[in-house]
Design an enzyme around this catalytic site. Structure first.
Site, PDB file in Angstrom:
ATOM      1  N   ASN A  79       0.800  -1.219   0.000  1.00 60.40           N
ATOM      2  CA  ASN A  79       0.000   0.000   0.000  1.00 60.40           C
ATOM      3  C   ASN A  79       0.839   1.278   0.000  1.00 60.40           C
ATOM      4  OD1 ASN A  79      -2.562   1.592   0.694  1.00 60.40           O
ATOM      5  ND2 ASN A  79      -1.282   1.989   2.486  1.00 60.40           N
ATOM      6  N   TYR A 145       3.357   9.903 -10.956  1.00 61.11           N
ATOM      7  CA  TYR A 145       2.382   9.130 -10.190  1.00 61.11           C
ATOM      8  C   TYR A 145       1.594   8.200 -11.106  1.00 61.11           C
ATOM      9  CZ  TYR A 145      -1.435   8.262  -6.859  1.00 61.11           C
ATOM     10  OH  TYR A 145      -2.369   7.680  -6.018  1.00 61.11           O
ATOM     11  N   LYS A 149       1.584   4.099 -11.081  1.00 60.85           N
ATOM     12  CA  LYS A 149       0.361   3.350 -10.806  1.00 60.85           C
ATOM     13  C   LYS A 149      -0.030   2.444 -11.969  1.00 60.85           C
ATOM     14  CE  LYS A 149      -0.314   4.890  -6.642  1.00 60.85           C
ATOM     15  NZ  LYS A 149      -0.254   3.998  -5.469  1.00 60.85           N
TER      16      LYS A 149
END
Length: 253
Positions: A79, A145, A149
């Site tokens: 996470n 980012y 991802k």
């Protein structure tokens, strides 16, 4: 549920919500985080340690401790992540790009690398990777980012293929905009970059979903608990958005 669960970045935010949800479900919880203060605020019955998931030596040591104390791990919630810079791609410093990928993508890779042998040995396990809807649609002004991802989704699907024959499942959760301090930072930085107010940016994000709202940490946590449970015993290689149904990933206010 019973089981041994490791949650990276589990001392606050979405990770903390995951830890609380697994704890409530009856699992043993091990929280790894870089935030010493947040770790100290976690319940005493959680196993806690300070770990930088972008550092292979620290990750290897973490899984050595887990093996010594628990004998294995049933669920890995990869996470840990950082938001990275908010800027047009030509204004992103290479150092900031590399840091964002190191924490988000390489951190998930390293945790999976060291969890896999333990899970293979026991012939079971679940890996839950926290990606993002930015990994499904892209994300203007957030190239590092979004790239990280997207990579995490590819990692999750590949792990599902590699580990499935050993009884191990892997899935990716893609949160949308999550209420909390981290998203507040994103909202303020994006407002500054776009010459807008924080509330205008917030409204734009919310209007980009059919349900017209942000999600909460508990929404992500509930999905993680499900994916780790026997109820999801044949769910693997999936990318599941928990985002209020994104209908416009780049809404204009």
């Amino acid at each position: 549920m019973s089981g041994r669960v490791l949650i990276t970045a589990g001392a606050s935010g979405v990770g903390r919500a995951m830890a609380e949800a697994f704890d409530a479900a009856g699992a043993q919880v091990w929280v790894a985080d870089v935030d010493h203060q947040a770790l100290s605020d976690c319940p005493d019955h959680w196993r806690r340690c300070e770990v930088n998931v972008a550092d292979e030596a620290e990750v290897a040591a973490l899984f050595g401790e887990i093996e010594a104390e628990w004998g294995g791990v049933d669920t890995l919630c990869a996470n840990a992540g950082i938001a990275g810079p908010t800027a047009l791609v030509e204004d992103v410093a290479l150092e900031d790009w590399r840091l964002c990928l190191a924490v988000n993508l390489e951190g998930a890779f390293l945790c999976a690398k060291y969890a896999s042998p333990l899970m293979k040995r026991q012939g079971s396990g679940a890996v839950v990777i926290t990606s993002s809807t930015a990994g499904q649609y892209g994300y203007p002004n957030r190239a590092p980012y979004a790239a990280a991802k997207w990579g995490m989704i590819g990692l999750a699907k590949t792990l599902a293929m590699e580990l499935g024959p050993h009884g191990i499942r892997c899935n990716a959760i893609c949160p949308g905009a999550v209420e909390g301090p981290r998203m507040e930072g994103v909202l303020h930085r994006e407002a500054q970059a776009k010459g807008m107010t924080r509330d205008e940016v917030y409204a734009g994000y919310a209007s980009g979903t059919s349900m017209g709202r942000f999600v909460e940490g508990r929404d992500i946590a509930n999905m993680a608990v499900f994916l780790a449970s026997d109820a999801a015993r044949l769910v693997s290689g999936q990318v599941i958005a928990v985002d209020g149904h994104t209908v416009n990933p780049d809404p204009k206010v």
